[in-house]
Design a protein around this motif. Structure first.
Motif, short mmCIF file in Angstrom:
data_model
loop_
_atom_site.label_atom_id
_atom_site.label_comp_id
_atom_site.label_asym_id
_atom_site.label_seq_id
_atom_site.Cartn_x
_atom_site.Cartn_y
_atom_site.Cartn_z
N ILE A 51 0.86 -1.18 0.00
CA ILE A 51 0.00 0.00 0.00
C ILE A 51 0.90 1.23 0.00
CG2 ILE A 51 -1.70 1.32 1.30
CD1 ILE A 51 -2.69 -1.34 2.47
N MET A 52 0.65 2.15 -0.93
CA MET A 52 1.36 3.42 -0.97
C MET A 52 0.37 4.52 -0.64
SD MET A 52 3.95 3.45 -4.20
CE MET A 52 2.64 3.58 -5.38
N LYS A 53 0.79 5.42 0.22
CA LYS A 53 -0.06 6.56 0.56
C LYS A 53 0.60 7.81 -0.01
CE LYS A 53 -2.15 9.00 4.44
NZ LYS A 53 -2.33 9.02 5.90
N MET A 54 -0.19 8.61 -0.73
CA MET A 54 0.34 9.84 -1.30
C MET A 54 -0.74 10.89 -1.37
SD MET A 54 0.57 8.61 -5.29
CE MET A 54 1.29 7.03 -4.95
N LYS A 55 -0.33 12.14 -1.46
CA LYS A 55 -1.27 13.25 -1.66
C LYS A 55 -1.40 13.48 -3.15
CE LYS A 55 -1.25 16.01 2.47
NZ LYS A 55 -2.63 15.84 2.77
N LEU A 56 -2.64 13.59 -3.62
CA LEU A 56 -2.90 13.84 -5.04
C LEU A 56 -3.90 14.98 -5.18
CD1 LEU A 56 -3.47 10.17 -6.23
CD2 LEU A 56 -1.41 11.53 -6.56
N LYS A 57 -3.70 15.81 -6.19
CA LYS A 57 -4.69 16.83 -6.52
C LYS A 57 -5.89 16.15 -7.16
CE LYS A 57 -2.04 21.02 -7.09
NZ LYS A 57 -1.82 22.18 -7.95
N GLY A 58 -7.05 16.79 -7.03
CA GLY A 58 -8.26 16.25 -7.65
C GLY A 58 -8.09 16.02 -9.15
N PRO A 67 -13.64 5.95 -23.01
CA PRO A 67 -14.50 6.33 -21.88
C PRO A 67 -13.74 7.18 -20.87
CG PRO A 67 -14.63 3.98 -22.30
CD PRO A 67 -13.51 4.51 -23.13
N ARG A 68 -14.46 7.96 -20.09
CA ARG A 68 -13.82 8.72 -19.02
C ARG A 68 -14.77 8.84 -17.83
NH1 ARG A 68 -13.72 14.46 -22.14
NH2 ARG A 68 -15.63 15.29 -21.25
N VAL A 69 -14.18 9.19 -16.70
CA VAL A 69 -14.96 9.29 -15.47
C VAL A 69 -15.54 10.70 -15.32
CG1 VAL A 69 -13.69 7.48 -14.28
CG2 VAL A 69 -12.96 9.84 -14.03
N VAL A 70 -16.70 10.76 -14.72
CA VAL A 70 -17.35 12.03 -14.41
C VAL A 70 -17.90 11.93 -12.99
CG1 VAL A 70 -17.91 12.58 -16.81
CG2 VAL A 70 -19.54 11.28 -15.44
N ASP A 71 -18.22 13.06 -12.41
CA ASP A 71 -18.83 13.12 -11.08
C ASP A 71 -18.02 12.32 -10.05
OD1 ASP A 71 -20.72 14.00 -9.23
OD2 ASP A 71 -21.98 12.23 -9.52
N VAL A 72 -16.73 12.63 -9.95
CA VAL A 72 -15.86 11.95 -9.00
C VAL A 72 -16.10 12.55 -7.61
CG1 VAL A 72 -13.49 11.35 -8.40
CG2 VAL A 72 -14.15 11.58 -10.81
N ARG A 73 -16.33 11.69 -6.64
CA ARG A 73 -16.64 12.14 -5.28
C ARG A 73 -15.82 11.36 -4.25
NH1 ARG A 73 -21.92 14.76 -4.75
NH2 ARG A 73 -22.75 15.08 -6.85
N ILE A 74 -15.43 12.06 -3.21
CA ILE A 74 -14.79 11.44 -2.06
C ILE A 74 -15.65 11.77 -0.85
CG2 ILE A 74 -12.76 11.40 -0.57
CD1 ILE A 74 -11.08 12.02 -3.07
N LYS A 75 -16.11 10.72 -0.20
CA LYS A 75 -17.01 10.86 0.96
C LYS A 75 -18.23 11.71 0.61
CE LYS A 75 -13.38 9.83 4.13
NZ LYS A 75 -12.22 10.33 4.80
N GLY A 76 -18.75 11.50 -0.60
CA GLY A 76 -19.97 12.16 -1.04
C GLY A 76 -19.79 13.56 -1.59
N GLN A 77 -18.60 14.12 -1.49
CA GLN A 77 -18.35 15.48 -1.96
C GLN A 77 -17.58 15.45 -3.28
OE1 GLN A 77 -19.59 18.18 -0.20
NE2 GLN A 77 -20.54 16.56 1.00
N ARG A 78 -18.04 16.25 -4.25
CA ARG A 78 -17.31 16.34 -5.52
C ARG A 78 -15.89 16.82 -5.28
NH1 ARG A 78 -21.68 18.52 -9.88
NH2 ARG A 78 -22.70 16.51 -10.04
N ILE A 79 -14.95 16.19 -5.96
CA ILE A 79 -13.56 16.61 -5.78
C ILE A 79 -13.31 17.92 -6.52
CG2 ILE A 79 -12.73 14.25 -5.45
CD1 ILE A 79 -11.55 14.38 -8.30
N GLY A 80 -12.41 18.72 -5.97
CA GLY A 80 -11.97 19.95 -6.61
C GLY A 80 -10.65 19.70 -7.31
N ASP A 81 -10.50 20.20 -8.52
CA ASP A 81 -9.28 19.94 -9.27
C ASP A 81 -8.02 20.36 -8.54
OD1 ASP A 81 -10.58 18.71 -11.36
OD2 ASP A 81 -10.55 20.47 -12.68
N ASP A 82 -8.06 21.44 -7.77
CA ASP A 82 -6.87 21.93 -7.08
C ASP A 82 -6.78 21.48 -5.62
OD1 ASP A 82 -5.89 23.31 -9.34
OD2 ASP A 82 -7.19 25.01 -8.92
N ASP A 83 -7.82 20.81 -5.14
CA ASP A 83 -7.79 20.32 -3.76
C ASP A 83 -6.91 19.07 -3.67
OD1 ASP A 83 -9.54 22.31 -2.98
OD2 ASP A 83 -11.32 21.04 -3.24
N GLU A 84 -6.28 18.85 -2.51
CA GLU A 84 -5.44 17.68 -2.30
C GLU A 84 -6.15 16.68 -1.39
OE1 GLU A 84 -1.60 18.98 -0.89
OE2 GLU A 84 -0.90 19.18 -2.97
N TYR A 85 -5.95 15.41 -1.72
CA TYR A 85 -6.57 14.31 -0.98
C TYR A 85 -5.50 13.30 -0.60
CZ TYR A 85 -10.63 16.50 -3.06
OH TYR A 85 -11.58 17.39 -3.46
#
Length: 108
Positions: free
Chosen positions: A44-51, A90-108
């Motif tokens: 398992i690798m843990k990293m911070k990624l932008k939305g 194909p591509r993904v749409v409506d990506v959510r983390i814990k029910g909240q839409r991800i922000g492109d500049d937010d880090e998770y």
């Protein structure tokens, strides 16, 4: 399990990491069950990624659909998304983390 163990916002696993095509019947899943699905020494690798990076990663993982895709994403319970098959590839749409839409500049 990966999300909890890494204390992460979400976790995702590519389909190629899972061995076999056995369907487990309904019921409890143990750590032993999980380790049995992985023939290799999976870490398992843990990293911070932008939305925006998360979205690109998921797009890359679904691009082979509708064919069997070894990279198909298996998300943890906190990550949800819709795959839009109208786009080629194909591509993904409506990506959510814990029910909240991800922000492109937010880090998770």
């Amino acid at each position: 399990i990966m999300e909890d163990e890494a204390e992460a916002d979400f976790a995702v696993l590519g389909a190629a990491a899972i061995a076999g095509k056995e369907v487990k019947p309904p019921g409890a899943v143990t750590i032993g069950d999980v380790f049995g699905w992985f023939p290799n020494d999976t870490r398992i690798m843990k990293m911070k990624l932008k939305g925006s990076t998360i979205r690109k990663m998921l797009d890359a993982m679904v691009r082979e659909l509708p064919a069997e895709a070894p990279s198909f994403p298996h998300p943890s319970r906190s990550l949800s998304f819709t795959i839009n098959m109208i786009f080629k590839p194909p591509r993904v749409v409506d990506v959510r983390i814990k029910g909240q839409r991800i922000g492109d500049d937010d880090e998770y």
